[in-house]
Scaffold this motif. Structure first.
Motif, short mmCIF file in Angstrom:
data_model
loop_
_atom_site.label_atom_id
_atom_site.label_comp_id
_atom_site.label_asym_id
_atom_site.label_seq_id
_atom_site.Cartn_x
_atom_site.Cartn_y
_atom_site.Cartn_z
N ARG A 181 1.03 -1.16 -0.06
CA ARG A 181 0.00 -0.14 0.04
C ARG A 181 1.12 1.32 0.08
NH1 ARG A 181 -5.32 -0.28 2.42
NH2 ARG A 181 -4.83 1.14 3.99
N SER A 196 -1.47 11.25 -11.48
CA SER A 196 -1.08 9.96 -11.48
C SER A 196 0.04 9.82 -10.73
CB SER A 196 -0.61 9.72 -13.00
OG SER A 196 0.73 10.18 -13.50
N ALA A 213 -1.50 4.32 -10.63
CA ALA A 213 -2.44 4.70 -9.70
C ALA A 213 -2.97 6.06 -9.43
CB ALA A 213 -2.43 4.18 -8.26
N ALA A 214 -3.93 6.40 -8.53
CA ALA A 214 -4.09 7.95 -8.05
C ALA A 214 -4.78 8.84 -9.30
CB ALA A 214 -3.02 8.56 -7.41
N ASP A 217 -7.08 12.28 -9.07
CA ASP A 217 -7.29 11.86 -7.51
C ASP A 217 -7.08 13.22 -6.87
OD1 ASP A 217 -8.54 10.75 -5.40
OD2 ASP A 217 -6.82 9.60 -5.09
N TYR A 227 -2.89 4.04 -1.83
CA TYR A 227 -3.06 3.42 -3.14
C TYR A 227 -2.54 1.82 -3.18
CZ TYR A 227 -3.87 7.95 -4.10
OH TYR A 227 -4.15 9.27 -4.23
#
Length: 280
Positions: A181, A196, A213-214, A217, A227
């Motif tokens: 994580r 990103s 990820a992200a 966001d 994430y």
């Protein structure tokens, strides 16, 4: 014409000058004192990683009826002019009664990724100011009143990528599932927009997982966005020597990547060891 008496000639000349000027138009004389700026303040309405909204408020007081017509201004950040403008105000005032007015402006105060990194490393605060000239009409005259007021804000800080948590499950002698994580810590007192978070995970010097990820966001103020990334360590992903690797009970790992956002590019590199639990 000759003068017999000098005093008589002088009086005659003065009388002639008065008679000549009697028909001349006199220069305009202001009937009241000019208006004055009696109060001013700049406040920060909102702040982001790369831009800020500021509001300048002021008061103009005069001894005659008038109007604050417009303001020509500059928005200044860290000693640099970042934006200029002009706004119509049209704020009337009565004699002796202060007239309140305000100007609000939003602009980027960070020029680029290098400037953002510099401010983050510098720390402390940065001054944001609105300054310029007010155009005021009163008593039949036009006056220009200079104004300037600033406010110190905390400099923006780059986010930090950390390993928020990490664990691994050994399913067999040749299969391990790693649950990673990644955390993006936002040290700022305002939300952080992310475009990103790219990553590449390596286990025992072999790349096993990569991705993004992200995407689009936002991390809340003074919070951490988390994430998850899953990595399978098997004979298919790592290679035929995976059994001997897993038998050691500890897997060395590394993860590298980059966080991107508006004027934001922060590379990161993390490494450590994963201790394996018992087989499930």
């Amino acid at each position: 014409m000759s003068c017999v008496n000098r005093s008589t000639c002088l009086m005659t000349l003065v009388s002639a000058l008065f008679a000549l000027c009697a028909g001349c138009a006199s220069a305009p004389v202001r009937s009241s004192a000019p208006p004055a700026l009696t109060a001013q303040e700049t406040t920060v309405v909102s702040q982001g990683l790369t831009d800020a909204s500021v509001r300048y408020t002021g008061q103009v007081t005069g001894t005659a009826t008038g109007v604050v017509e417009r303001a020509d201004y500059e928005l200044v950040a860290d000693g640099q002019v970042v934006k200029t403008g002009s706004v119509k105000l049209g704020v009337p005032f009565a004699p002796g009664t202060p007239a309140d007015f305000s100007i609000e402006e939003k602009s980027a105060y960070v020029k680029g990724p290098e400037d953002l990194a510099r401010l983050s490393a510098q720390g402390g605060t940065v001054l944001i100011a609105l300054r310029g000239t007010l155009v005021v009409r009163s008593g039949g005259s036009e006056d220009s009143l200079p104004f300037a007021a600033s406010r110190a804000v905390r400099v923006p800080h780059l986010p930090e990528v950390v390993v928020e948590s990490l664990d691994a499950a050994r399913y067999s002698a040749e299969e391990v599932q790693i649950n990673l994580r990644l955390g993006v810590r936002n040290p700022n007192p305002f939300p952080l927009r992310l475009d990103s978070l790219t990553y590449q995970v390596t286990v025992a010097d072999r790349p096993l997982e990569e991705g993004t990820a992200a995407q689009a966001d936002t991390v809340d103020a003074s919070a951490t966005g988390v994430y998850p990334v899953e990595i399978a360590v098997t004979a298919q992903s790592w290679g035929p020597g995976v059994k001997g690797l897993i038998s050691k009970g500890v897997l060395p790992y590394s993860v590298k990547g980059e966080v991107k956002g508006p004027l934001l590019q922060v590379p990161f590199f993390l490494k450590g060891d994963v201790k394996l639990n018992v087989s499930r």
